[in-house]
Design a protein around this motif. Structure first.
Motif, PDB file in Angstrom:
ATOM      1  N   ALA A 118      77.781  98.280 -27.343  1.00 12.64           N
ATOM      2  CA  ALA A 118      76.875  99.424 -27.345  1.00 12.64           C
ATOM      3  C   ALA A 118      76.791  99.960 -28.771  1.00 12.64           C
ATOM      4  O   ALA A 118      77.810 100.288 -29.368  1.00 12.64           O
ATOM      5  N   ILE A 119      75.590 100.009 -29.311  1.00 12.06           N
ATOM      6  CA  ILE A 119      75.356 100.627 -30.618  1.00 12.06           C
ATOM      7  C   ILE A 119      75.118 102.113 -30.379  1.00 12.06           C
ATOM      8  O   ILE A 119      74.227 102.488 -29.608  1.00 12.06           O
ATOM      9  N   THR A 120      75.922 102.946 -31.015  1.00  8.20           N
ATOM     10  CA  THR A 120      75.879 104.392 -30.760  1.00  8.20           C
ATOM     11  C   THR A 120      75.599 105.138 -32.064  1.00  8.20           C
ATOM     12  O   THR A 120      76.466 105.826 -32.605  1.00  8.20           O
ATOM     13  N   ASP A 121      74.385 104.994 -32.573  1.00  6.79           N
ATOM     14  CA  ASP A 121      74.032 105.702 -33.796  1.00  6.79           C
ATOM     15  C   ASP A 121      73.956 107.203 -33.539  1.00  6.79           C
ATOM     16  O   ASP A 121      73.716 107.655 -32.425  1.00  6.79           O
ATOM     17  N   HIS A 122      74.156 107.967 -34.611  1.00  2.00           N
ATOM     18  CA  HIS A 122      74.166 109.424 -34.500  1.00  2.00           C
ATOM     19  C   HIS A 122      72.776 109.957 -34.153  1.00  2.00           C
ATOM     20  O   HIS A 122      71.829 109.801 -34.931  1.00  2.00           O
TER      21      HIS A 122
ATOM     22  N   VAL B 192      65.447 112.794 -48.596  1.00  3.96           N
ATOM     23  CA  VAL B 192      65.200 113.068 -47.188  1.00  3.96           C
ATOM     24  C   VAL B 192      63.764 112.659 -46.873  1.00  3.96           C
ATOM     25  O   VAL B 192      62.812 113.370 -47.211  1.00  3.96           O
ATOM     26  N   ALA B 193      63.595 111.493 -46.260  1.00  6.31           N
ATOM     27  CA  ALA B 193      62.260 110.961 -45.964  1.00  6.31           C
ATOM     28  C   ALA B 193      61.805 111.450 -44.599  1.00  6.31           C
ATOM     29  O   ALA B 193      62.442 111.169 -43.578  1.00  6.31           O
ATOM     30  N   GLY B 194      60.716 112.172 -44.560  1.00  8.36           N
ATOM     31  CA  GLY B 194      60.241 112.758 -43.317  1.00  8.36           C
ATOM     32  C   GLY B 194      59.811 111.746 -42.280  1.00  8.36           C
ATOM     33  O   GLY B 194      59.873 112.000 -41.089  1.00  8.36           O
ATOM     34  N   ASP B 195      59.374 110.557 -42.723  1.00  8.92           N
ATOM     35  CA  ASP B 195      58.873 109.564 -41.778  1.00  8.92           C
ATOM     36  C   ASP B 195      59.885 108.471 -41.464  1.00  8.92           C
ATOM     37  O   ASP B 195      59.566 107.482 -40.823  1.00  8.92           O
ATOM     38  N   SER B 196      61.123 108.650 -41.909  1.00  8.34           N
ATOM     39  CA  SER B 196      62.137 107.616 -41.690  1.00  8.34           C
ATOM     40  C   SER B 196      62.742 107.726 -40.299  1.00  8.34           C
ATOM     41  O   SER B 196      62.997 108.821 -39.800  1.00  8.34           O
ATOM     42  N   ALA B 197      62.982 106.573 -39.655  1.00 10.68           N
ATOM     43  CA  ALA B 197      63.629 106.558 -38.340  1.00 10.68           C
ATOM     44  C   ALA B 197      65.135 106.707 -38.469  1.00 10.68           C
ATOM     45  O   ALA B 197      65.811 107.086 -37.516  1.00 10.68           O
ATOM     46  N   ALA B 198      65.676 106.404 -39.636  1.00 10.62           N
ATOM     47  CA  ALA B 198      67.116 106.516 -39.865  1.00 10.62           C
ATOM     48  C   ALA B 198      67.498 107.974 -40.099  1.00 10.62           C
ATOM     49  O   ALA B 198      66.720 108.746 -40.655  1.00 10.62           O
ATOM     50  N   VAL B 199      68.692 108.354 -39.646  1.00 12.09           N
ATOM     51  CA  VAL B 199      69.162 109.718 -39.845  1.00 12.09           C
ATOM     52  C   VAL B 199      70.048 109.770 -41.084  1.00 12.09           C
ATOM     53  O   VAL B 199      70.740 108.810 -41.417  1.00 12.09           O
TER      54      VAL B 199
ATOM     55  N   MET C  23      70.675 102.766 -38.933  1.00 11.47           N
ATOM     56  CA  MET C  23      69.869 103.829 -38.322  1.00 11.47           C
ATOM     57  C   MET C  23      70.604 105.172 -38.351  1.00 11.47           C
ATOM     58  O   MET C  23      70.012 106.210 -38.076  1.00 11.47           O
ATOM     59  N   SER C  24      71.919 105.142 -38.662  1.00 11.63           N
ATOM     60  CA  SER C  24      72.646 106.384 -38.947  1.00 11.63           C
ATOM     61  C   SER C  24      73.510 106.143 -40.172  1.00 11.63           C
ATOM     62  O   SER C  24      72.973 105.938 -41.262  1.00 11.63           O
ATOM     63  N   ASP C  25      74.827 106.117 -40.044  1.00 15.67           N
ATOM     64  CA  ASP C  25      75.666 105.989 -41.232  1.00 15.67           C
ATOM     65  C   ASP C  25      76.440 104.680 -41.291  1.00 15.67           C
ATOM     66  O   ASP C  25      77.481 104.594 -41.945  1.00 15.67           O
TER      67      ASP C  25
END
Length: 286
Positions: free
Chosen positions: A41-45, A131-138, A18-20
């Protein structure tokens, strides 16, 4: 579990797809279980998008593990990018979700600008993340660095930052992150606790690090990430002194991104006895 992390294996800093990070939320929960992590704890950006999948995986494969809501928020401070960790909050609180939505919009705008700059440097567009506009991942700079390495433009990720993506390089784009005050306020509004992540990673002098810690506390910050996996005794002692001097709580975290022999979930994360844990009054840790 109100004491230190010596008897209980606690890791409050790690990342997923969901991040890197390289593992999905479910895969990361499974790996944490294999590594005998008791509290995770998962701490995505700038994202809590992995929380539902992580909860489902925890219930399925690691019912004895405690899963704590977490996030790592990028902020701007005196020309530096400072990361603020947040935990034990309501993931659906409107003030926090609104801030994260603004942060993700900034990330997408920055990623688009980085992509355009790299293409102008002769990098094939098909070799770069989309860069996907509808993606939940950063999308982060690390994704671009890994793509450059994968397609042979650089020999490793560090060279990608040194040549293209680092501050002052041809594809660098200054971020428009929120302030430390905004991050801490949103975490606090959602009933969470906050901490400065990896305090020694910002190339700050001791004087400037103290300045950062003072301002963080003045803005309502709670803790300092005192114990990390890749850390020498002198570094841990210095962070212990800082936490003690400014009466901050202590946190622990591996900053795990992918399986490797250098950084592992739950490894080498004992908190010094002189530092009170950030989780000392969390109801779900009793």
């Amino acid at each position: 579990m109100s004491g230190n992390a010596t008897a209980t294996k606690i890791d409050l800093h790690c990342h997923t797809t969901m991040s890197d990070g390289e593992l999905t939320p479910a895969e990361l929960v499974l790996r944490a279980s294999v590594m005998q992590v008791d509290v995770l704890a998962i701490t995505d950006h700038d994202s809590v998008a992995g929380w539902p999948a992580a909860c489902a995986a925890q219930a399925r494969v690691a019912p004895r593990m405690k899963l704590i809501p977490g996030v790592e928020i990028s902020t701007r401070w005196q020309g530096f990018e400072i990361h603020i960790l947040g935990w034990n909050f309501d993931p659906e609180h409107p003030e926090l979700t609104a801030l994260l939505a603004r942060q993700q919009a900034c990330r997408k705008e920055r990623a688009e600008a980085i992509r355009e700059k790299l293409i102008k440097q002769g990098i094939a567009s098909n070799d770069l993340p989309v860069v996907a506009g509808d993606s939940a991942a950063v999308l982060t700079r690390l994704h671009f660095a890994e793509a450059l390495e994968r397609h042979g433009y650089v020999s490793d990720v560090q060279q990608a930052f040194d040549r293209y993506l680092g501050k002052g390089q041809c594809a660098y784009v200054a971020p428009n992150w929120c302030s430390i005050e905004e991050a801490v306020t949103a975490i606090r509004a959602a009933s969470g606790s906050s901490s400065i992540a990896h305090p020694l990673a910002y190339d700050l002098s001791n004087k400037w690090l103290r300045k950062l810690v003072i301002e963080f506390k003045e803005n309502g910050g709670d803790a300092l990430e005192v114990s990390m996996s890749q850390q020498g005794p002198a570094q841990r002692q210095w962070l212990t002194e800082l936490a003690t001097d400014y009466e901050l709580l202590g946190s622990v975290g591996s900053d795990f991104h992918k399986p490797s022999r250098f950084r592992e979930l739950g490894r080498n994360l004992n908190l010094p006895e002189s530092v009170q844990p950030v989780w000392y009054d969390w109801a779900n840790m009793q």
